[in-house]
Design a protein around this motif. Structure first.
Motif, PDB file in Angstrom:
ATOM      1  N   LYS A 183       0.892  -8.964   3.900  1.00 26.02           N
ATOM      2  CA  LYS A 183       2.183  -9.573   3.603  1.00 26.02           C
ATOM      3  C   LYS A 183       3.040  -8.465   3.762  1.00 26.02           C
ATOM      4  O   LYS A 183       4.351  -8.670   4.089  1.00 26.02           O
ATOM      5  N   SER A 184       2.649  -7.224   3.371  1.00 29.74           N
ATOM      6  CA  SER A 184       3.457  -5.971   3.274  1.00 29.74           C
ATOM      7  C   SER A 184       3.520  -5.251   4.838  1.00 29.74           C
ATOM      8  O   SER A 184       4.299  -4.406   5.194  1.00 29.74           O
ATOM      9  N   LYS A 185       2.385  -5.487   5.474  1.00 30.87           N
ATOM     10  CA  LYS A 185       1.903  -4.805   6.676  1.00 30.87           C
ATOM     11  C   LYS A 185       1.479  -3.191   6.221  1.00 30.87           C
ATOM     12  O   LYS A 185       1.575  -2.359   7.278  1.00 30.87           O
ATOM     13  N   ARG A 186       1.275  -3.105   5.248  1.00 33.22           N
ATOM     14  CA  ARG A 186       0.980  -1.722   4.861  1.00 33.22           C
ATOM     15  C   ARG A 186      -0.555  -1.777   4.049  1.00 33.22           C
ATOM     16  O   ARG A 186      -1.063  -2.658   3.974  1.00 33.22           O
ATOM     17  N   GLY A 187      -0.967  -0.462   3.972  1.00 31.69           N
ATOM     18  CA  GLY A 187      -2.185  -0.406   3.493  1.00 31.69           C
ATOM     19  C   GLY A 187      -2.591  -0.418   2.064  1.00 31.69           C
ATOM     20  O   GLY A 187      -1.565  -0.065   1.293  1.00 31.69           O
TER      21      GLY A 187
ATOM     22  N   THR B 230     -12.740   2.333   2.221  1.00 32.06           N
ATOM     23  CA  THR B 230     -11.806   2.353   3.152  1.00 32.06           C
ATOM     24  C   THR B 230     -11.124   0.773   2.722  1.00 32.06           C
ATOM     25  O   THR B 230     -12.043  -0.058   2.243  1.00 32.06           O
ATOM     26  N   GLY B 231     -10.037   0.610   3.042  1.00 29.70           N
ATOM     27  CA  GLY B 231      -9.359  -0.584   2.449  1.00 29.70           C
ATOM     28  C   GLY B 231      -8.792  -1.302   3.858  1.00 29.70           C
ATOM     29  O   GLY B 231      -8.902  -0.951   5.183  1.00 29.70           O
TER      30      GLY B 231
ATOM     31  N   PRO C 237       0.486   8.010   4.837  1.00 30.46           N
ATOM     32  CA  PRO C 237       0.717   6.910   3.929  1.00 30.46           C
ATOM     33  C   PRO C 237      -0.704   5.823   3.970  1.00 30.46           C
ATOM     34  O   PRO C 237      -1.551   6.254   4.564  1.00 30.46           O
ATOM     35  N   SER C 238      -0.821   4.685   3.211  1.00 25.84           N
ATOM     36  CA  SER C 238      -1.945   4.113   3.330  1.00 25.84           C
ATOM     37  C   SER C 238      -2.126   3.095   4.417  1.00 25.84           C
ATOM     38  O   SER C 238      -1.321   3.080   5.117  1.00 25.84           O
ATOM     39  N   GLY C 239      -3.367   3.003   4.902  1.00 26.52           N
ATOM     40  CA  GLY C 239      -3.771   2.012   5.948  1.00 26.52           C
ATOM     41  C   GLY C 239      -3.803   2.890   7.157  1.00 26.52           C
ATOM     42  O   GLY C 239      -3.816   2.149   8.197  1.00 26.52           O
TER      43      GLY C 239
ATOM     44  N   GLY D  63      -3.340   7.200  -0.609  1.00 26.07           N
ATOM     45  CA  GLY D  63      -2.186   6.835   0.161  1.00 26.07           C
ATOM     46  C   GLY D  63      -0.717   6.497  -0.629  1.00 26.07           C
ATOM     47  O   GLY D  63      -1.067   5.797  -1.655  1.00 26.07           O
ATOM     48  N   PHE D  64       0.414   6.711  -0.362  1.00 23.26           N
ATOM     49  CA  PHE D  64       1.649   6.264  -0.745  1.00 23.26           C
ATOM     50  C   PHE D  64       2.515   6.189   0.354  1.00 23.26           C
ATOM     51  O   PHE D  64       2.575   6.958   1.338  1.00 23.26           O
TER      52      PHE D  64
END
Length: 289
Positions: free
Chosen positions: A189-193, A183-184, A163-165, A215-216
């Motif tokens: 807000k979502s706590k995801r990458g 890199t990100g 996944p992302s992040g 990433g997904f």
């Protein structure tokens, strides 16, 4: 000449032939046969009078991934974090199922381990190692255990997935000691990458090639059938002792896998994930993890 496509943009393909690189177009015959060259393809090329390269033949693919679109990958480095973002066990298991389905050698890489205490990581790492997966613990920004990743890349075509992040691009940059991928940051807000990788490209490192993937956070397994799903759980090797040769390890009597779950030989969390996914396939439902 024979080589491998390491990049494709706008109908132009970069083909690596030994130490040389050639920009090539594909013959029109591929459009008519509905076969499109993709990154990772082993191809035969010819140089025309103007020194432009042309792809003449696409050799048989050993593997073909859909997302990302890439051929002939033999190894997956599955990246996750236990903290920041928090580990989603079912999403991890879903990635492992997809890698098993594509017959890839699997190495699970837990990044940002400098943020994790031993108590947090002991259980999931034990579960994975009991199944037989190799697990490498890293801290990519600090360069911790990056050499172990480098060793895995040598002489392989590896896909970085997860996944992302979780630091796939950060790890790749750390491996190469230079910025190869953007890199990100983690979304507050979502706590995801946030998505950072936009295309598939094979990156040369030593005697290996790496593809970094977008990433997904949700994956669909609905294309699989029940027999394919159970083959993606290596710990189900006890099925040869099941009462029925076509046992799905579900509601059948005399199931050796269910006995192994009851005795603790097979992890119940993994088995519960299998049953939930199996029921999705049976009932035609989908769930985003």
């Amino acid at each position: 000449m024979e080589g491998i496509i390491i990049k494709g943009v706008g109908g132009l393909y970069t083909v690596k032939v030994e130490k040389e690189h050639y920009i090539c177009k594909a013959r029109g015959k591929f459009r008519h046969s509905k076969v499109i060259p993709i990154v990772g393809d082993r191809v035969s090329i010819a140089l025309e009078d103007n020194d432009e390269g042309v792809i003449e033949k696409i050799h048989e693919r050993t593997t073909e991934l859909i997302r990302p679109v890439v051929a002939n990958v033999n190894q997956a480095l599955v990246f996750f974090t236990i903290k920041h973002p928090d580990l989603n066990h079912n999403l991890l298991y879903k990635f492992l199922v997809l890698c098993e389905y594509n017959n890839l050698d699997i190495v699970v890489c837990f990044n940002k381990m400098d943020l994790v205490n031993e108590e947090d990581n002991a259980n999931i790492i034990r579960i994975l190692r009991d199944v037989g997966y190799e697990v490498i613990e890293i801290a990519a920004k600090e360069g911790v255990n990056i050499d172990a990743i480098r060793e895995k890349i040598e002489k392989n075509i590896s896909v970085f997935c997860g996944p992302s992040g979780v630091g796939k691009s950060t790890t790749l940059n750390s491996i190469a000691n230079r910025k190869l991928m953007e890199t990100g940051e983690i979304s507050h807000k979502s706590k995801r990458g946030k998505h950072t990788t936009r295309h598939s490209e094979l990156i040369e490192y030593g005697n290996g090639l790496i593809v970094d993937t977008p990433g997904f956070s949700s994956l669909d397994l609905s294309f699989m059938d029940q027999d394919e799903l159970k083959e993606c759980f290596p710990e189900f090797h006890t099925e040869e002792n099941c009462k029925f040769s076509n046992c799905n390890h579900y509601k059948e009597p005399g199931c050796a896998v269910k006995r192994a779950v009851e005795s603790g030989e097979i992890n119940k969390e993994r088995y519960d994930f299998y049953i939930y996914t199996l029921e999705e396939l049976i009932n035609g439902r989908k769930k985003k993890w």
